[in-house]
Design a protein around this motif. Structure first.
Motif, PDB file in Angstrom:
ATOM      1  N   PHE A 103       0.833  -1.207   0.000  1.00 45.96           N
ATOM      2  CA  PHE A 103       0.000   0.000   0.000  1.00 45.96           C
ATOM      3  C   PHE A 103       0.870   1.261   0.000  1.00 45.96           C
ATOM      4  O   PHE A 103       0.531   2.265  -0.630  1.00 45.96           O
ATOM      5  N   ALA A 104       2.003   1.199   0.692  1.00 43.63           N
ATOM      6  CA  ALA A 104       2.931   2.333   0.704  1.00 43.63           C
ATOM      7  C   ALA A 104       3.540   2.556  -0.677  1.00 43.63           C
ATOM      8  O   ALA A 104       3.719   3.703  -1.111  1.00 43.63           O
ATOM      9  N   TYR A 105       3.826   1.467  -1.388  1.00 44.92           N
ATOM     10  CA  TYR A 105       4.389   1.601  -2.737  1.00 44.92           C
ATOM     11  C   TYR A 105       3.338   2.118  -3.712  1.00 44.92           C
ATOM     12  O   TYR A 105       3.665   2.852  -4.653  1.00 44.92           O
ATOM     13  N   ALA A 106       2.090   1.770  -3.496  1.00 48.47           N
ATOM     14  CA  ALA A 106       1.005   2.323  -4.313  1.00 48.47           C
ATOM     15  C   ALA A 106       0.930   3.840  -4.111  1.00 48.47           C
ATOM     16  O   ALA A 106       0.788   4.606  -5.073  1.00 48.47           O
ATOM     17  N   ASP A 107       1.030   4.274  -2.853  1.00 51.47           N
ATOM     18  CA  ASP A 107       1.040   5.715  -2.562  1.00 51.47           C
ATOM     19  C   ASP A 107       2.209   6.398  -3.265  1.00 51.47           C
ATOM     20  O   ASP A 107       2.068   7.494  -3.819  1.00 51.47           O
ATOM     21  N   LEU A 108       3.359   5.736  -3.249  1.00 49.15           N
ATOM     22  CA  LEU A 108       4.560   6.286  -3.883  1.00 49.15           C
ATOM     23  C   LEU A 108       4.355   6.503  -5.373  1.00 49.15           C
ATOM     24  O   LEU A 108       4.872   7.462  -5.958  1.00 49.15           O
ATOM     25  N   LEU A 109       3.573   5.636  -5.991  1.00 48.81           N
ATOM     26  CA  LEU A 109       3.314   5.712  -7.435  1.00 48.81           C
ATOM     27  C   LEU A 109       2.033   6.473  -7.766  1.00 48.81           C
ATOM     28  O   LEU A 109       1.598   6.479  -8.913  1.00 48.81           O
ATOM     29  N   SER A 110       1.439   7.091  -6.736  1.00 44.38           N
ATOM     30  CA  SER A 110       0.185   7.843  -6.911  1.00 44.38           C
ATOM     31  C   SER A 110      -0.946   6.953  -7.425  1.00 44.38           C
ATOM     32  O   SER A 110      -1.808   7.390  -8.207  1.00 44.38           O
ATOM     33  N   LEU A 111      -0.939   5.716  -6.998  1.00 45.49           N
ATOM     34  CA  LEU A 111      -2.003   4.777  -7.327  1.00 45.49           C
ATOM     35  C   LEU A 111      -2.941   4.682  -6.129  1.00 45.49           C
ATOM     36  O   LEU A 111      -2.532   4.287  -5.041  1.00 45.49           O
ATOM     37  N   SER A 112      -4.190   5.075  -6.321  1.00 52.90           N
ATOM     38  CA  SER A 112      -5.164   5.051  -5.226  1.00 52.90           C
ATOM     39  C   SER A 112      -5.725   3.644  -5.043  1.00 52.90           C
ATOM     40  O   SER A 112      -5.662   2.807  -5.942  1.00 52.90           O
ATOM     41  N   GLU A 121     -17.824 -12.680  -5.346  1.00 53.09           N
ATOM     42  CA  GLU A 121     -17.037 -12.953  -4.150  1.00 53.09           C
ATOM     43  C   GLU A 121     -15.660 -13.517  -4.480  1.00 53.09           C
ATOM     44  O   GLU A 121     -14.719 -13.372  -3.700  1.00 53.09           O
ATOM     45  N   SER A 122     -15.530 -14.163  -5.633  1.00 55.53           N
ATOM     46  CA  SER A 122     -14.244 -14.759  -6.014  1.00 55.53           C
ATOM     47  C   SER A 122     -13.267 -13.716  -6.544  1.00 55.53           C
ATOM     48  O   SER A 122     -12.079 -13.989  -6.691  1.00 55.53           O
ATOM     49  N   GLN A 123     -13.766 -12.513  -6.857  1.00 56.72           N
ATOM     50  CA  GLN A 123     -12.907 -11.451  -7.371  1.00 56.72           C
ATOM     51  C   GLN A 123     -12.286 -10.702  -6.202  1.00 56.72           C
ATOM     52  O   GLN A 123     -12.968 -10.019  -5.445  1.00 56.72           O
ATOM     53  N   LEU A 124     -10.977 -10.817  -6.056  1.00 57.31           N
ATOM     54  CA  LEU A 124     -10.290 -10.222  -4.908  1.00 57.31           C
ATOM     55  C   LEU A 124      -9.898  -8.772  -5.156  1.00 57.31           C
ATOM     56  O   LEU A 124      -9.851  -7.970  -4.222  1.00 57.31           O
ATOM     57  N   GLY A 125      -9.614  -8.433  -6.416  1.00 58.67           N
ATOM     58  CA  GLY A 125      -9.181  -7.076  -6.710  1.00 58.67           C
ATOM     59  C   GLY A 125      -9.428  -6.705  -8.160  1.00 58.67           C
ATOM     60  O   GLY A 125      -9.679  -7.565  -9.007  1.00 58.67           O
ATOM     61  N   LEU A 126      -9.344  -5.423  -8.446  1.00 57.37           N
ATOM     62  CA  LEU A 126      -9.600  -4.893  -9.786  1.00 57.37           C
ATOM     63  C   LEU A 126      -8.807  -3.613  -9.977  1.00 57.37           C
ATOM     64  O   LEU A 126      -8.837  -2.722  -9.125  1.00 57.37           O
ATOM     65  N   LEU A 127      -8.074  -3.531 -11.080  1.00 58.55           N
ATOM     66  CA  LEU A 127      -7.357  -2.305 -11.429  1.00 58.55           C
ATOM     67  C   LEU A 127      -8.183  -1.507 -12.425  1.00 58.55           C
ATOM     68  O   LEU A 127      -8.467  -1.970 -13.525  1.00 58.55           O
ATOM     69  N   ASP A 128      -8.607  -0.310 -12.021  1.00 58.81           N
ATOM     70  CA  ASP A 128      -9.314   0.605 -12.911  1.00 58.81           C
ATOM     71  C   ASP A 128      -8.278   1.504 -13.566  1.00 58.81           C
ATOM     72  O   ASP A 128      -7.707   2.392 -12.926  1.00 58.81           O
ATOM     73  N   VAL A 129      -8.003   1.247 -14.841  1.00 60.59           N
ATOM     74  CA  VAL A 129      -6.924   1.942 -15.557  1.00 60.59           C
ATOM     75  C   VAL A 129      -7.221   3.424 -15.698  1.00 60.59           C
ATOM     76  O   VAL A 129      -6.341   4.273 -15.498  1.00 60.59           O
ATOM     77  N   ASN A 130      -8.463   3.782 -16.031  1.00 61.21           N
ATOM     78  CA  ASN A 130      -8.818   5.180 -16.268  1.00 61.21           C
ATOM     79  C   ASN A 130      -8.721   6.034 -15.013  1.00 61.21           C
ATOM     80  O   ASN A 130      -8.363   7.210 -15.065  1.00 61.21           O
ATOM     81  N   LYS A 131      -9.037   5.444 -13.863  1.00 59.14           N
ATOM     82  CA  LYS A 131      -9.071   6.203 -12.614  1.00 59.14           C
ATOM     83  C   LYS A 131      -7.799   6.059 -11.775  1.00 59.14           C
ATOM     84  O   LYS A 131      -7.710   6.639 -10.691  1.00 59.14           O
TER      85      LYS A 131
END
Length: 276
Positions: A103-112, A121-131
């Motif tokens: 999470f700290a590295y995400a902050d470093l890269l300005s990734l929210s 329920e089986s989907q653990l995560g999702l990257l929204d490219v536009n946002k």
């Protein structure tokens, strides 16, 4: 016409889309004769007749070597790894060392990032490219180690694949898209690369070696003597189960990863041998 996608039948659906668009032959080849001419593409025929079929673009995932993926992860963690190793040298094995925080590295890269309940329920995560946003399933937060790995995995997509996604028009990773198609082999490559990045980020090679050396020295060498060597584990042999628990189990706790994750990492680095 929209052909739904899911992980279970993605390969079959991809084949159907290729047939629909005329890019792959059907098991029984056909030619379609319409007022506009002869074609093997059902999509073209439907379009001619006023039925809009939106063709999908094929997402191509380039090969990345394991070394390249590890280097990309190390570029984020190298300073923290050196600090942790210094702490490790001056403490005993009972002292909890800092873990690497995705999470700290995400902050470093300005990734929210945002935690919310997901329909699947089986989907653990999702990257929204536009946002520039990672959505994390709130159900996943119940298991600390898996939650950290999921964030590191999505961070891997962001670091390794973001330019590719933007270039090819992918808006999100982890969710069906109506205009993007991906082959089964490319899908496996995409997820493998993100998993490899997550593993390298949370369990950097240099830190794994140092931790392994420290635990092996205390629990194995001092008891049995001999040189530092790969740990052998066979669940049928009680003495190897004890060694596995004290070395591998403690490493998992220190690095805040699952036992399965550190097991796979140690095997990939040649530090753990099993008969299966």
């Amino acid at each position: 016409y929209v052909l739904p996608r899911s992980i279970a039948d993605k390969s079959k659906q991809f084949h159907n889309l290729e047939v629909l668009e005329g890019n792959r032959r059907m098991s029984t080849p056909i030619l379609i004769l319409s007022a506009r001419g002869l074609t093997s593409s059902l999509a073209d025929t439907l379009n001619y007749d006023g039925v809009i079929v939106k063709k999908r673009r094929l997402l191509n995932i380039p090969f990345l070597s394991e070394e390249e993926i590890e280097n990309r992860a190390n570029s984020l963690t190298e300073n923290d790894v050196e600090n942790i190793i210094r702490i490790l040298k001056s403490t005993d094995i009972t002292t909890k060392i800092p873990s690497l925080n995705p999470f700290a590295y995400a902050d470093l890269l300005s990734l929210s990032y945002k935690i919310e309940e997901m329909n699947d329920e089986s989907q653990l995560g999702l990257l929204d490219v536009n946002k520039n946003l990672v959505l994390l399933n709130s159900d996943g937060s119940k298991i600390h180690e898996r939650f950290r790995f999921t964030m590191a995995h999505e961070l891997g997509h962001y670091v390794l694949h973001l330019p590719l996604f933007k270039e090819q028009g992918v808006t999100s990773v982890g969710e069906s898209e109506n205009t993007i198609s991906i082959s089964e082999s490319d899908s496996r490559r995409l997820e493998y690369q993100a998993n490899k990045f997550a593993s390298s980020l949370l369990m950097p090679r240099k830190l794994v070696y140092k931790l392994y050396e420290k635990y092996y020295c205390v629990f194995i060498q001092q008891k049995y003597g001999g040189e530092l060597r790969p740990l052998y584990y066979n669940f049928k042999q009680p003495e190897t189960r004890v060694s596995y628990r004290v070395v591998v189990g403690n490493m998992a706790k220190q690095m805040e990863v699952s036992l399965q994750a550190i097991d796979l990492r140690l095997k990939s680095l040649g530090l753990l041998k099993t008969p299966y």
